[in-house]
Write an enzyme that holds these catalytic residues in place. Structure first.
Site, mmCIF file in Angstrom:
data_model
loop_
_atom_site.group_PDB
_atom_site.id
_atom_site.type_symbol
_atom_site.label_atom_id
_atom_site.label_comp_id
_atom_site.label_asym_id
_atom_site.label_seq_id
_atom_site.Cartn_x
_atom_site.Cartn_y
_atom_site.Cartn_z
ATOM 1 N N GLU A 36 0.807 -1.229 0.000
ATOM 2 C CA GLU A 36 0.000 0.000 0.000
ATOM 3 C C GLU A 36 0.840 1.281 0.000
ATOM 4 O O GLU A 36 0.691 2.146 0.857
ATOM 5 C CB GLU A 36 -0.953 -0.012 1.194
ATOM 6 N N GLU A 61 -6.352 -10.317 -1.644
ATOM 7 C CA GLU A 61 -7.228 -10.097 -0.484
ATOM 8 C C GLU A 61 -8.677 -9.994 -0.930
ATOM 9 O O GLU A 61 -9.400 -9.064 -0.585
ATOM 10 C CB GLU A 61 -6.791 -8.837 0.270
#
Length: 636
Positions: A144, A251
């Protein structure tokens, strides 16, 4: 976005774990996995054992840095990760480390360390993992890092943005590759299919093209609940067309209590990902209803011990021939080939020679030949002597502007071929705005950055100019030119954006500065001034900008300071980098405070002599200093 686990600090090493055959999971495909994560710190949860359903495991929180070393520097909690790692070994399923470097869930004692100390802590962290878990199959190296997500606040310790804008991420991948050369190294991020698709492509492509040892990209897939089938497929195709690399859905979840909507999305998305040759696997981010990170845990697909329709469908789909026979970029779920293309630079001047390196190795096979293509045209065939690892390079001189695609094809002695893509962009040589270098001592107007292109003389977070002073110059790309302080200024700044300037330092010595800036944010903002070197940057100043107006960017004030190092009297490249967003930049005046460096004068007697400019080897020609590769830095 995940819950933290209670920490118990223990030490010890894992060794001699036995491996047994796992029971039949949903996926019987030998080359790609359908995996999941731990549930509130537990592995087996509910009526079925984890390994009876899933054939890959990722710790949800247990292997994150804060969970392992969050309390005290040097005091490690391995207990929870040990259990998961041992479970994966015992049941013969791949284990993924999540994650090495992340701007969230890292030890907050890192904030009290200097960049040098932070770097040592990062080295210690990776070394400790390597010692305990030497054979990890997959690693989320950096998580991220897109601007606005959670880029590591300690990224300066890894080299900061640097020349590529992502030097710190490249360094993290290099460190991981040194320790786990056989692991599949992944960059992982969210909003990849919606909202941040272009930023994701830019980041991963930069890593790939710069030669970072990145093996795959991970799309977290949290953003697909409200993504219709057409847009999802369009985004997935767009990402792969740009990157040409292995992909993981890392995810995946569909967070809704609506059974019909969840089923619809699973039916639209799972087969499209699973059956793509470049998709290496899918990891669902939780499966027990009420026990996932989404609202009320509504992404779970087993509720009160009963399959929701999406889970019923998933069990059936994974038994189809299409699911069982889907191909993978990693047969056997392991990495055989490591191939990385490393050009001199990812922005190249037209007419200048670029050296392209190929770093290739095979895990169990030997290399017979390596072929290099530029825009699908063969450049060179490199024949080896049947070795598992090789490094070759070739020179190439681009004659036209544009984007150049690189492709390396490695052929093993058994005939198997492996490919790696890369690239660089060719532009006209940069030049000072208006044709003349900015002189110091003197004033630098921030809007007068060098003429060039995105990634060459400036970097903006998007390609849209939002300013109201766009007509000042037509070559500003997405840089936002605004009205400010009676003229033009730089506005709408975002963290990581940068601008470069050609500056002619007329006199040697120590300089002070006065920057005219504005900031309407109560948190203030900040920017850096750096001197470009051949091998990186020298920081000249870190400038903190206080709030100058309450939600008002029209009030400009002067912020003063002194450069950290003296300047030499040459034409040099200066970079301004936004370290904290929402600052408007008008101008900066540099004043000479004192001397201390002997000036090198233009003199015919200096022809042929050599000098070092902050570690950068340069040759002195009559009335001009040039970098050793032929690119001029001074031409009076």
């Amino acid at each position: 976005m995940n819950r933290l686990l209670t920490r118990i600090f223990v030490c010890g090493a894992l060794a001699g774990l036995s491996v047994s055959n796992a029971n039949a999971q949903l996926s019987s495909n030998p080359d790609k996995f359908l995996g999941n994560i731990t549930t509130y710190g537990q592995i087996d949860y509910g009526d079925e054992k984890f390994y009876e359903i899933w054939n890959q495991i990722t710790p949800e929180n247990e292997s994150k840095w804060e969970s392992v070393e969050g309390r005290t520097h040097g005091n490690y909690n391995w207990s929870s990760t040990d259990k998961i790692y041992k479970y994966a070994k015992e049941h013969g399923i791949p284990f993924k480390w999540h994650t090495l470097v992340w701007g969230s869930q890292y030890p907050k004692w890192m904030d009290r360390l200097s960049p040098e100390e932070q770097y040592e802590a990062i080295v210690e962290w990776m070394d400790a993992i390597k010692e305990r878990y030497p054979d990890i199959q997959m690693i989320d190296v950096v998580n991220e890092a897109i601007s606005g997500h959670a880029p590591a606040p300690y990224k300066a310790a890894l080299g900061g943005d640097g020349k590529t804008g992502y030097d710190w991420i490249i360094k993290a991948f290099e460190m991981a590759h040194e320790r786990w050369p056989d692991a599949i190294l992944i960059y992982n991020d969210y909003n990849t299919f919606q909202w941040n698709t272009d930023q994701f492509i830019d980041l991963v492509k930069t890593l790939r093209d710069a030669g970072a040892p990145i093996d795959a990209y991970g799309c977290q897939s949290h953003d697909l609940t409200d993504c219709n089938e057409t847009n999802f497929k369009k985004s997935m195709d767009k990402i792969q067309d740009a990157l040409k690399m292995p992909m993981y859905s890392t995810e995946y979840d569909i967070g809704t209590a609506d059974d019909d909507l969840q089923l619809k999305r699973y039916q639209e998305q799972i087969p499209y990902m699973w059956e793509a040759d470049y998709c290496a696997g899918i990891t669902l981010w939780g499966y027990i209803y009420g026990r996932t990170w989404t609202t009320d845990g509504n992404s779970g697909i087993i509720k009160n011990g009963i399959d929701r329709p999406a889970m019923t469908w998933l069990r059936e789909y994974m038994q189809t021939d299409a699911a069982k026979n889907a191909k993978s970029p990693f047969p056997g779920m392991v990495k055989e080939a490591s191939i990385y293309l490393k050009p001199d630079a990812i922005i190249v001047d037209k007419g200048f020679q670029v050296n392209i390196g190929i770093d290739a190795s095979l895990k169990t096979k030997t290399i017979e030949s390596i072929e290099l293509f530029v825009n699908d045209e063969p450049v060179e065939v490199m024949v080896t002597t049947s070795i598992p690892k090789a490094y070759y390079s070739a020179d190439y001189t681009p004659t036209a502007n544009g984007k150049y695609e690189l492709r390396a094809v490695v052929t093993a002695t058994d005939g198997t071929k492996y490919e790696r893509y890369g690239g660089f962009t060719v532009l006209d040589p940069r030049s000072p705005f208006g044709g003349t270098a900015i002189e110091w001592p003197g004033t630098l107007e921030f809007e007068d950055f060098d003429s060039g292109a995105e990634g060459q003389t400036f970097h903006d977070s998007d390609n849209v100019s939002e300013g109201d002073y766009k007509n000042y110059r037509s070559d500003a790309g997405g840089v936002d030119l605004v009205k400010g302080n009676g003229g033009c200024a730089i506005g709408y700044t975002a963290m990581g954006e940068w601008l470069e300037y050609t500056v002619n330092v007329k006199e040697a010595g120590t300089y002070s500065f006065e920057a005219t800036v504005s900031c309407g944010s109560q948190d203030g903002s900040a920017f850096s001034i750096d001197l470009l070197q051949e091998d990186g940057f020298v920081n000249l100043a870190k400038v903190t900008v206080p709030q100058t107006g309450n939600n008002d960017w029209n009030t400009y004030k002067v912020v003063s300071g002194k450069l950290n190092v003296p300047l030499e009297p040459f034409v040099q490249t200066i970079r301004i980098t936004i370290d904290k967003p929402y600052v408007n930049l008008d101008k900066i005046e540099l004043k000479l405070e004192g001397t201390g460096i002997q000036s090198v004068k233009d003199d015919a007697s200096l022809e042929g002599q050599s000098y070092n400019l902050y570690g950068m080897k340069v040759d002195q020609n009559y009335k001009g200093i040039v970098i050793k590769n032929g690119k001029k830095i001074l031409n009076r």
